[in-house]
Design a protein around this motif. Structure first.
Motif, PDB file in Angstrom:
ATOM      1  N   CYS A 153      28.493 -47.026 -83.930  1.00 55.39           N
ATOM      2  CA  CYS A 153      28.586 -46.229 -85.370  1.00 55.39           C
ATOM      3  C   CYS A 153      26.997 -47.018 -84.774  1.00 55.39           C
ATOM      4  O   CYS A 153      26.412 -46.145 -86.401  1.00 55.39           O
ATOM      5  N   ARG A 154      26.295 -46.550 -84.177  1.00 57.69           N
ATOM      6  CA  ARG A 154      24.627 -47.190 -84.051  1.00 57.69           C
ATOM      7  C   ARG A 154      24.101 -46.136 -82.644  1.00 57.69           C
ATOM      8  O   ARG A 154      24.757 -45.432 -82.388  1.00 57.69           O
ATOM      9  N   GLU A 155      22.681 -45.445 -83.435  1.00 56.47           N
ATOM     10  CA  GLU A 155      21.545 -44.853 -82.317  1.00 56.47           C
ATOM     11  C   GLU A 155      22.025 -45.530 -80.874  1.00 56.47           C
ATOM     12  O   GLU A 155      21.843 -47.170 -80.980  1.00 56.47           O
ATOM     13  N   PRO A 156      22.042 -45.111 -80.479  1.00 56.83           N
ATOM     14  CA  PRO A 156      21.712 -45.876 -78.752  1.00 56.83           C
ATOM     15  C   PRO A 156      20.591 -46.436 -78.724  1.00 56.83           C
ATOM     16  O   PRO A 156      19.284 -46.107 -78.784  1.00 56.83           O
ATOM     17  N   LEU A 157      20.687 -47.512 -77.355  1.00 56.79           N
ATOM     18  CA  LEU A 157      19.291 -48.755 -77.382  1.00 56.79           C
ATOM     19  C   LEU A 157      18.714 -47.595 -76.191  1.00 56.79           C
ATOM     20  O   LEU A 157      19.345 -47.128 -75.314  1.00 56.79           O
ATOM     21  N   VAL A 158      17.673 -47.669 -76.562  1.00 54.91           N
ATOM     22  CA  VAL A 158      16.792 -46.469 -75.093  1.00 54.91           C
ATOM     23  C   VAL A 158      15.696 -47.435 -74.283  1.00 54.91           C
ATOM     24  O   VAL A 158      15.085 -48.398 -75.211  1.00 54.91           O
ATOM     25  N   ALA A 159      15.134 -47.332 -72.851  1.00 54.64           N
ATOM     26  CA  ALA A 159      14.681 -48.019 -72.594  1.00 54.64           C
ATOM     27  C   ALA A 159      13.729 -47.062 -71.862  1.00 54.64           C
ATOM     28  O   ALA A 159      14.431 -46.247 -71.005  1.00 54.64           O
ATOM     29  N   TYR A 160      12.506 -47.195 -71.519  1.00 50.06           N
ATOM     30  CA  TYR A 160      11.825 -46.247 -70.712  1.00 50.06           C
ATOM     31  C   TYR A 160      11.622 -46.751 -69.591  1.00 50.06           C
ATOM     32  O   TYR A 160      11.569 -47.813 -68.356  1.00 50.06           O
ATOM     33  N   LEU A 161      11.563 -45.931 -68.490  1.00 49.70           N
ATOM     34  CA  LEU A 161      11.426 -46.645 -66.549  1.00 49.70           C
ATOM     35  C   LEU A 161      10.109 -45.750 -66.550  1.00 49.70           C
ATOM     36  O   LEU A 161       9.541 -44.743 -67.287  1.00 49.70           O
ATOM     37  N   TYR A 162      10.061 -46.455 -65.695  1.00 49.50           N
ATOM     38  CA  TYR A 162       8.218 -45.890 -64.572  1.00 49.50           C
ATOM     39  C   TYR A 162       8.720 -45.704 -63.052  1.00 49.50           C
ATOM     40  O   TYR A 162       9.598 -46.386 -62.650  1.00 49.50           O
ATOM     41  N   ARG A 163       8.326 -44.601 -62.756  1.00 50.50           N
ATOM     42  CA  ARG A 163       7.957 -45.038 -61.192  1.00 50.50           C
ATOM     43  C   ARG A 163       7.355 -46.330 -60.562  1.00 50.50           C
ATOM     44  O   ARG A 163       6.238 -46.458 -60.817  1.00 50.50           O
ATOM     45  N   VAL A 164       8.627 -46.522 -59.863  1.00 51.23           N
ATOM     46  CA  VAL A 164       7.742 -47.780 -58.998  1.00 51.23           C
ATOM     47  C   VAL A 164       6.185 -47.424 -58.165  1.00 51.23           C
ATOM     48  O   VAL A 164       5.881 -47.977 -57.893  1.00 51.23           O
ATOM     49  N   ASP A 165       6.283 -46.625 -56.752  1.00 52.39           N
ATOM     50  CA  ASP A 165       5.827 -45.897 -56.560  1.00 52.39           C
ATOM     51  C   ASP A 165       4.533 -45.395 -56.296  1.00 52.39           C
ATOM     52  O   ASP A 165       3.582 -45.404 -56.041  1.00 52.39           O
ATOM     53  N   LEU A 166       4.334 -45.585 -58.649  1.00 50.24           N
ATOM     54  CA  LEU A 166       3.159 -44.868 -58.584  1.00 50.24           C
ATOM     55  C   LEU A 166       2.610 -46.032 -59.502  1.00 50.24           C
ATOM     56  O   LEU A 166       1.374 -45.810 -59.890  1.00 50.24           O
ATOM     57  N   ALA A 167       3.366 -47.182 -59.445  1.00 47.87           N
ATOM     58  CA  ALA A 167       2.442 -48.644 -60.305  1.00 47.87           C
ATOM     59  C   ALA A 167       1.261 -48.966 -59.424  1.00 47.87           C
ATOM     60  O   ALA A 167       1.232 -48.492 -58.144  1.00 47.87           O
ATOM     61  N   LYS A 168       0.600 -50.092 -60.250  1.00 49.79           N
ATOM     62  CA  LYS A 168      -0.761 -50.293 -60.099  1.00 49.79           C
ATOM     63  C   LYS A 168      -0.211 -52.291 -59.809  1.00 49.79           C
ATOM     64  O   LYS A 168       0.291 -51.997 -60.871  1.00 49.79           O
ATOM     65  N   PRO A 169      -1.006 -52.738 -58.966  1.00 50.93           N
ATOM     66  CA  PRO A 169      -1.307 -53.853 -59.210  1.00 50.93           C
ATOM     67  C   PRO A 169      -1.539 -54.797 -60.555  1.00 50.93           C
ATOM     68  O   PRO A 169      -2.233 -54.163 -60.909  1.00 50.93           O
ATOM     69  N   VAL A 170      -0.779 -55.525 -61.134  1.00 49.56           N
ATOM     70  CA  VAL A 170      -1.957 -56.376 -62.335  1.00 49.56           C
ATOM     71  C   VAL A 170      -3.037 -56.812 -62.161  1.00 49.56           C
ATOM     72  O   VAL A 170      -2.815 -57.359 -60.827  1.00 49.56           O
ATOM     73  N   ARG A 171      -3.846 -56.524 -63.062  1.00 48.89           N
ATOM     74  CA  ARG A 171      -4.605 -56.653 -62.958  1.00 48.89           C
ATOM     75  C   ARG A 171      -5.258 -58.360 -63.168  1.00 48.89           C
ATOM     76  O   ARG A 171      -4.639 -59.161 -63.900  1.00 48.89           O
ATOM     77  N   VAL A 201      17.647 -38.195 -68.446  1.00 48.35           N
ATOM     78  CA  VAL A 201      18.191 -39.137 -69.532  1.00 48.35           C
ATOM     79  C   VAL A 201      19.093 -40.362 -68.325  1.00 48.35           C
ATOM     80  O   VAL A 201      19.799 -39.441 -67.601  1.00 48.35           O
ATOM     81  N   TYR A 202      18.994 -41.658 -68.207  1.00 50.99           N
ATOM     82  CA  TYR A 202      20.847 -42.040 -66.893  1.00 50.99           C
ATOM     83  C   TYR A 202      21.355 -43.367 -68.200  1.00 50.99           C
ATOM     84  O   TYR A 202      20.765 -43.599 -69.120  1.00 50.99           O
ATOM     85  N   ARG A 203      22.341 -43.062 -67.862  1.00 50.68           N
ATOM     86  CA  ARG A 203      23.461 -44.620 -68.686  1.00 50.68           C
ATOM     87  C   ARG A 203      22.814 -45.834 -68.087  1.00 50.68           C
ATOM     88  O   ARG A 203      22.699 -45.442 -66.971  1.00 50.68           O
ATOM     89  N   TRP A 204      23.546 -46.806 -68.936  1.00 51.81           N
ATOM     90  CA  TRP A 204      23.304 -48.184 -68.743  1.00 51.81           C
ATOM     91  C   TRP A 204      23.739 -48.857 -67.495  1.00 51.81           C
ATOM     92  O   TRP A 204      24.535 -47.820 -66.972  1.00 51.81           O
ATOM     93  N   LEU A 260      16.767 -44.533 -70.098  1.00 51.49           N
ATOM     94  CA  LEU A 260      17.811 -45.369 -69.539  1.00 51.49           C
ATOM     95  C   LEU A 260      18.964 -45.269 -71.148  1.00 51.49           C
ATOM     96  O   LEU A 260      17.710 -45.480 -72.441  1.00 51.49           O
ATOM     97  N   GLU A 261      19.845 -44.787 -71.359  1.00 54.25           N
ATOM     98  CA  GLU A 261      20.693 -45.347 -72.921  1.00 54.25           C
ATOM     99  C   GLU A 261      21.456 -45.785 -72.547  1.00 54.25           C
ATOM    100  O   GLU A 261      22.745 -46.320 -72.129  1.00 54.25           O
ATOM    101  N   ARG A 262      21.407 -47.177 -73.752  1.00 56.20           N
ATOM    102  CA  ARG A 262      22.873 -48.236 -73.920  1.00 56.20           C
ATOM    103  C   ARG A 262      23.755 -47.283 -75.442  1.00 56.20           C
ATOM    104  O   ARG A 262      23.021 -47.575 -76.151  1.00 56.20           O
ATOM    105  N   PRO A 263      24.948 -46.490 -74.514  1.00 52.14           N
ATOM    106  CA  PRO A 263      25.553 -46.495 -76.393  1.00 52.14           C
ATOM    107  C   PRO A 263      26.298 -47.756 -76.774  1.00 52.14           C
ATOM    108  O   PRO A 263      26.557 -49.067 -76.167  1.00 52.14           O
ATOM    109  N   ARG A 264      26.148 -47.861 -78.432  1.00 55.26           N
ATOM    110  CA  ARG A 264      26.324 -48.449 -79.199  1.00 55.26           C
ATOM    111  C   ARG A 264      27.418 -48.449 -80.402  1.00 55.26           C
ATOM    112  O   ARG A 264      27.895 -47.075 -80.327  1.00 55.26           O
TER     113      ARG A 264
END
Length: 114
Positions: free
Chosen positions: A44-62, A6-9, A38-42
């Protein structure tokens, strides 16, 4: 079962990207699992979460094939046809109404296009 790092924003290391960032580069996750988040603190609410993927394992868009373009055009055309009067409304019918505006509000003075 291992936990995700988990990384901060704005503090994620290079080599990770969100789905939107991958798409902007012409890539897709390509079946890989979420590598980090990623977590972005807010206040009085739960943090916003963004999921990350590895760029080196990504494939081109069909690329879009003619059959996929045709299917997309057919689906968009179906969203324009009113299920009640069976006419092309000329716009995407709102899901909140379920029908075209003249069918949803028959008492209004708006003229009905034929």
């Amino acid at each position: 079962m291992s936990t995700l790092p988990v990384y901060r924003w704005r503090l994620a290391p290079d080599g990770y990207a969100t789905r939107r960032q991958l798409r902007a580069r012409g890539l897709r996750p390509g079946g890989q699992g979420v590598a980090a988040q990623l977590e972005r603190p807010r206040r009085c609410r739960e943090p916003l979460v963004a999921y990350l993927y590895r760029v080196d394992l990504a494939k081109p868009v069909r690329p879009m094939t003619p059959a996929r373009w045709a299917a997309l055009a057919k689906a968009n055309a179906a969203r324009r046809v009113c299920p009640q009067c069976r006419r092309d409304a000329g716009y995407v019918i709102p899901a909140s109404l379920g029908t075209c505006v003249p069918c949803a509000y028959p008492d209004s003075d708006s003229p009905r296009s034929v």
